[in-house]
Design a protein around this motif. Structure first.
Motif, short mmCIF file in Angstrom:
data_model
loop_
_atom_site.label_atom_id
_atom_site.label_comp_id
_atom_site.label_asym_id
_atom_site.label_seq_id
_atom_site.Cartn_x
_atom_site.Cartn_y
_atom_site.Cartn_z
N VAL A 56 15.26 -34.77 2.47
CA VAL A 56 14.52 -34.69 3.74
C VAL A 56 14.40 -36.05 4.42
CG1 VAL A 56 13.15 -32.62 3.34
CG2 VAL A 56 12.37 -34.79 2.40
N ILE A 57 14.46 -37.14 3.62
CA ILE A 57 14.32 -38.46 4.25
C ILE A 57 15.51 -38.79 5.15
CG2 ILE A 57 12.91 -39.40 2.35
CD1 ILE A 57 15.35 -40.90 1.39
N LEU A 58 16.57 -37.98 5.07
CA LEU A 58 17.74 -38.22 5.93
C LEU A 58 17.50 -37.71 7.36
CD1 LEU A 58 20.57 -37.20 3.45
CD2 LEU A 58 19.97 -39.51 4.17
N GLU A 59 16.46 -36.93 7.53
CA GLU A 59 16.16 -36.38 8.85
C GLU A 59 16.00 -37.52 9.87
OE1 GLU A 59 16.43 -33.23 8.92
OE2 GLU A 59 15.99 -33.03 11.06
N GLY A 60 16.72 -37.42 10.97
CA GLY A 60 16.62 -38.45 12.01
C GLY A 60 17.56 -39.62 11.81
N LEU A 61 18.33 -39.60 10.73
CA LEU A 61 19.30 -40.68 10.48
C LEU A 61 20.33 -40.75 11.61
CD1 LEU A 61 20.86 -42.68 8.49
CD2 LEU A 61 22.06 -40.65 7.71
N ILE A 62 20.54 -41.94 12.11
CA ILE A 62 21.55 -42.12 13.16
C ILE A 62 22.75 -42.85 12.55
CG2 ILE A 62 22.08 -43.28 15.35
CD1 ILE A 62 19.19 -42.83 16.16
N ALA A 63 23.95 -42.40 12.89
CA ALA A 63 25.16 -43.03 12.38
C ALA A 63 26.25 -42.92 13.44
CB ALA A 63 25.60 -42.35 11.09
N ASP A 64 27.46 -43.30 13.10
CA ASP A 64 28.56 -43.18 14.04
C ASP A 64 29.75 -42.60 13.31
OD1 ASP A 64 28.65 -45.98 12.74
OD2 ASP A 64 30.69 -45.67 13.43
N ASN A 65 30.72 -42.10 14.05
CA ASN A 65 31.94 -41.59 13.44
C ASN A 65 33.03 -41.59 14.50
OD1 ASN A 65 33.75 -40.48 11.65
ND2 ASN A 65 32.37 -38.86 10.96
N TYR A 66 34.24 -41.33 14.10
CA TYR A 66 35.37 -41.38 15.03
C TYR A 66 36.32 -40.23 14.76
CZ TYR A 66 36.83 -43.50 10.74
OH TYR A 66 37.03 -43.72 9.40
N LEU A 67 35.90 -39.31 13.84
CA LEU A 67 36.71 -38.13 13.50
C LEU A 67 35.87 -36.89 13.79
CD1 LEU A 67 38.07 -39.37 10.05
CD2 LEU A 67 39.35 -39.23 12.20
N PRO A 68 36.50 -35.74 13.89
CA PRO A 68 35.71 -34.53 14.11
C PRO A 68 34.69 -34.33 13.00
CG PRO A 68 38.07 -34.04 14.21
CD PRO A 68 37.94 -35.47 13.80
N MET A 69 33.54 -33.76 13.35
CA MET A 69 32.49 -33.52 12.35
C MET A 69 32.92 -32.38 11.43
SD MET A 69 29.72 -35.21 12.19
CE MET A 69 29.29 -36.70 13.04
N SER A 70 32.79 -32.59 10.12
CA SER A 70 33.26 -31.58 9.16
C SER A 70 32.50 -30.27 9.31
CB SER A 70 33.10 -32.12 7.75
OG SER A 70 31.75 -32.44 7.51
N ASN A 71 31.28 -30.33 9.89
CA ASN A 71 30.47 -29.12 9.99
C ASN A 71 30.60 -28.44 11.35
OD1 ASN A 71 29.13 -30.85 11.65
ND2 ASN A 71 27.32 -31.05 10.37
N ASP A 72 31.65 -28.80 12.11
CA ASP A 72 31.82 -28.25 13.45
C ASP A 72 32.97 -27.23 13.45
OD1 ASP A 72 32.14 -27.69 16.09
OD2 ASP A 72 32.70 -29.72 16.71
N PRO A 73 32.67 -25.96 13.18
CA PRO A 73 33.75 -24.97 13.03
C PRO A 73 34.49 -24.69 14.34
CG PRO A 73 31.61 -23.91 12.95
CD PRO A 73 31.35 -25.38 13.04
N ALA A 74 33.94 -25.16 15.47
CA ALA A 74 34.60 -24.91 16.74
C ALA A 74 35.76 -25.87 16.97
CB ALA A 74 33.58 -25.02 17.88
N ASP A 75 35.77 -26.99 16.25
CA ASP A 75 36.80 -28.00 16.47
C ASP A 75 38.14 -27.50 15.93
OD1 ASP A 75 36.98 -31.26 16.97
OD2 ASP A 75 38.45 -30.48 15.52
N PRO A 76 39.20 -27.56 16.74
CA PRO A 76 40.50 -27.02 16.28
C PRO A 76 41.06 -27.79 15.08
CG PRO A 76 40.72 -28.14 18.41
CD PRO A 76 39.25 -28.01 18.14
N TRP A 77 40.79 -29.09 15.00
CA TRP A 77 41.27 -29.87 13.85
C TRP A 77 40.57 -29.43 12.58
CZ3 TRP A 77 45.43 -32.90 13.81
CH2 TRP A 77 45.93 -33.35 15.04
N ILE A 78 39.24 -29.23 12.69
CA ILE A 78 38.49 -28.79 11.51
C ILE A 78 38.99 -27.41 11.06
CG2 ILE A 78 36.19 -28.17 10.65
CD1 ILE A 78 36.64 -31.18 10.98
N GLN A 79 39.31 -26.55 12.04
CA GLN A 79 39.85 -25.24 11.68
C GLN A 79 41.16 -25.39 10.90
OE1 GLN A 79 40.17 -23.34 15.49
NE2 GLN A 79 37.94 -23.07 15.69
N ALA A 80 42.04 -26.26 11.42
CA ALA A 80 43.34 -26.44 10.77
C ALA A 80 43.18 -27.03 9.37
CB ALA A 80 44.22 -27.34 11.63
#
Lengths: 423, 376
Positions: free
Chosen positions: A281-305
């Motif tokens: 729960v302490i991760l709630e509100g954590l801010i970070a950065d990324n440059y690849l599709p989010m692994s939990n985003d099933p709408a992303d075509p790359w993640i689907q592939a």
């Protein structure tokens, strides 16, 4: 003849034979041999990964994904008719082991190239060797600027945004979102932490407090205490997942409430949540950065592939940020291999990356050119809300020098059929 | 020793000068034959054999030969300290680190000032020996006042302290990332295609032979006898006029110097140093290696050095040979070397308390006896 004398004579004769056979010509022969690791049907590449040790949580799953992607490519006929053989060696994130396994890969297994050797302190230790052997050293899994020294290490290339680029963007974000806040820095005691701090201070000026940790010492309590004592309101953290979890756990334990803004390498929610267990729960509100599709985003075509490949070849592991990293990097490598052409040589592979122009899942373009050996040029911010890590705000790009931090408006390309590049 | 060997020497009182060059019959050395000469001949023979061997080997195998030689520098000095003088040190990994960092800082310093030359490497290695010997002197002075577990405790502290220093003074030692310096390349006269690993093997071999030669003579010298006397009975040694404390400090300095040379050579092999290479594990591995090899004998030190290198490659070899479930393979890779070392230690201690060297010697003695019996 006396038996001893006879034995000595026999030994001497044996030695003489050895001398005769050891015409030094065999070295020249070896030098003139074919390209190492390449046959008509195969190309052998290798890597060093922390499958055990302090960096294993999370990172040990990168190579599993890379391997799965190559299996997928091989099942469709490989690249230019060659199947990719990917040798993974464990170095436990210990530079002494890295020395050993990389020499084994290059000298004994005769790999064609190294791909995605993981870690700043570990890979730094093999740069001299890689240079001496002229081995293509592609897409080091670390954002140190060490990989971007084309004059000194002509065959080494980075892949992810370097830590200075990342630091500049994180600091720009903090400046905009938390104006006037007391900003501090927590970093790994090597080029990872140092490069990040360079980027942060380029934008913010000197930070209010800075603390470091070393991977061999799990005691981060004193460092976190010092940050608390300095009254930090925002902590920008350049840490690997194990130590992000440790640091945030310590902060929570000490009742130190600051906004954590963490480098993408140590901020994958799935990995951190697993590390922290019921304290997640302490991760709630954590801010970070990324440059690849989010692994939990099933709408992303790359993640689907990638999910399709994952389910077939790598189902034992979760599909998290590490897996997406492994798939995306493997995808870029296949592009490089394709560009290098059918008559594969080490020089051609290096030349292919220098030419650049790769596309793929990344949110921003690569920076590869004749005199830049650095990978992705920017990142986008994300935040953990209700146990879900998702993107918000614009994508930013910059360089590791004094270039300004700019918003980037381009969109990622869609994946090709089977997620295998064609050119 | 058999009765036949102590029969009066039939040689004339002044042997021909040529006679002195030949290795005497075993056991005949000492006052008459020259021990140094005998060891020199042995060293040259061993050196020639290894050089010939390196001509036949592939690069990676040559690197392994080089590693064995680097470790041999350390184990030779270490076995003199532990086996002959009876002082236990758990800090020899840290002493290796001292030598390695000295070499790295020297090589880096010369590179930054663009100084080049063939003399740089020998100079760096020499300095590594000097610096480590100085460190050994400091530890040795403390060690001479301590016994058994207390000595082990102090040296254990050294083993954990030295890697910590590198992360405290990050500006000098560059923390866990360590230091990098240019790779040692073979000299031009050997040809453009000369294998770099073969050159490294030669450099390491030279260091190892030098160490072995010096240690072999030391062991048979008056100092060597005092070392053993102190180990066996300190009171008796003191009664015999041996300065026990000085003897112990000297033993520590000598073995530290060897460790410094070994560490320096080890650094040259990879052109980098990092604290992760000299963890506490290494110190423990070194101790296990000389015990398994055969404590107190230089031949045992050779076995130990070979074992240290062989075990480095064991985990990857096993996981490559057998397809294990990935979880198990990962767990094995991290801990296998330590587990195997421990297992070998237990087996060797039970089956052959004299170590591998002791076992080999017993085996040859038995074979010889059997052959002699068959001849009769």
């Amino acid at each position: 003849m006396h038996p001893t004398a006879r034995r000595v004579l026999a030994a001497a004769a044996g030695l003489a034979l050895l001398v005769g056979a050891s015409a030094c010509a065999n070295d020249e022969q070896q030098a003139a041999e074919n390209v190492p690791g390449v046959t008509d049907t195969e190309v052998v590449i290798g890597t060093h990964q922390p499958l055990t040790g302090p960096a294993a949580p999370g990172y040990s799953r990168i190579s599993a994904a890379t391997k799965a992607y190559f299996e997928h490519v091989n099942s469709k006929g490989g690249v230019n008719g060659r199947k990719i053989v990917y040798k993974v060696m464990d170095d436990g994130y210990n530079p002494a082991n890295t020395d050993n396994v990389v020499r084994k890969l290059v000298l004994d297994d005769k790999v064609f190239a190294l791909l995605g050797g993981l870690g700043t302190p570990t890979h730094t230790n093999v740069l001299e060797f890689v240079k001496a052997q002229k081995v293509p050293d592609l897409f080091v899994s670390s954002g140190s600027r060490n990989w971007n020294q084309p004059d000194k290490y002509p065959t080494t290339f980075g892949w992810q945004p370097d830590y200075t680029v990342e630091g500049k963007i994180l600091a720009t974000f903090v400046k905009q979102q938390f104006p006037g806040a007391k900003v501090c820095h927590f970093g790994q005691n090597d080029d990872f932490g140092r490069d990040s701090l360079v980027g942060v201070e380029k934008v913010l000026g000197p930070v209010a407090a800075k603390q470091t940790y070393t991977t061999t010492n799990q005691q981060v309590g004193p460092a976190i205490g010092a940050l608390k004592a300095a009254g930090c309101q925002v902590v920008i953290s350049a840490s690997i997942p194990g130590f992000t979890a440790l640091a945030m756990g310590q902060a929570a334990g000490q009742g130190f409430k600051a906004q954590w803004v963490v480098s993408n390498v140590g901020a994958d929610y799935t990995t951190l949540a697993k590390q922290l267990g019921d304290k997640k729960v302490i991760l709630e509100g954590l801010i970070a950065d990324n440059y690849l599709p989010m692994s939990n985003d099933p709408a992303d075509p790359w993640i689907q592939a990638f999910t399709k490949i994952h389910q077939q070849y790598n189902a034992a592991n979760p599909i998290d940020g590490n897996a997406v990293y492994g798939y995306s990097m493997a995808y870029t490598f296949v592009q490089a291999l394709l560009t290098a052409g059918k008559d594969l040589t080490r020089e051609k592979l290096v030349e292919a990356v220098r030419k650049g122009g790769f596309t793929g899942p990344g949110l921003t373009p690569f920076r590869y050119s004749a005199d830049v050996h650095a990978g992705y040029s920017g990142v986008r911010m994300n935040k953990v809300t209700g146990g879900v890590q998702s993107y918000f705000g614009p994508t930013w790009t910059t360089d590791d020098g004094d270039g300004e931090v700019k918003e980037f408006s381009g969109t990622p390309t869609a994946p090709p059929a089977d997620a295998i590049p064609t050119t | 020793m058999t009765a036949t060997e102590v029969s009066p020497d039939p040689r004339p009182t002044r042997p021909s000068p040529l006679r002195r060059l030949l290795p005497g019959p075993p056991g005949a050395a000492g006052a008459r034959g020259s021990t140094l000469l005998r060891h020199l001949v042995l060293a040259v023979l061993a050196g020639t054999a290894v050089v010939l061997l390196t001509n036949q080997l592939a690069p990676y195998q040559n690197l392994q030969v080089a590693r064995v030689c680097a470790f041999l520098c350390v184990t030779a000095g270490y076995t003199v300290l532990v086996g002959l003088n009876g002082q236990l040190s758990l800090g020899h990994g840290a002493l290796m680190a001292t030598g390695a960092y000295t070499v790295a800082l020297m090589q880096q310093g010369f590179d930054e000032r663009a100084v080049q030359g063939r003399w740089i490497l020998p100079l760096s290695l020499l300095l590594a020996v000097v610096v480590t010997a100085a460190a050994g002197l400091v530890i040795g002075l403390a060690a001479a006042r301590l016994r058994g577990p207390y000595l082990a405790g102090v040296t254990l502290a050294v083993a954990t302290l030295v890697p910590a220093i590198t992360t405290i003074f990050t500006d000098v030692f560059n923390g866990e990332q360590g230091l990098r310096f240019p790779m040692e390349t073979p000299p031009a006269f050997l040809g453009a295609y000369f294998q770099p690993e073969r050159w490294l093997a030669w450099v390491a071999l030279l260091a190892a032979l030098l160490t072995m030669l010096l240690m072999a003579n030391l062991v048979r010298s008056r100092f060597g006898r005092s070392l053993r006397a102190v180990r066996d009975d300190e009171v008796a040694a003191r009664l015999a006029g041996i300065h026990v404390a000085r003897n112990q400090v000297l033993a520590f300095v000598v073995s530290a110097a060897c460790a410094g040379l070994g560490g320096g050579v080890y650094a040259v092999l990879t052109a980098t140093v990092a604290p992760g290479k000299f963890s506490l594990d290494l110190s423990l591995f070194l101790l296990m290696a000389i015990v398994i090899g055969g404590l107190g004998s230089l031949a045992g030190a050779v076995w130990g050095a070979i074992l240290l290198v062989a075990l480095q490659d064991l985990p990857s070899l096993i996981t490559e040979t057998f397809t294990l479930p990935s979880g198990l393979a990962q767990r094995l890779e991290g801990n296998l070397a330590l587990a195997v070392f421990g297992l070998i230690l237990i087996v060797v201690m039970l089956a052959a308390p004299g170590g591998l060297h002791g076992a080999a010697r017993a085996l040859t003695a038995r074979l010889r006896a059997r052959r002699r019996a068959a001849r009769r």
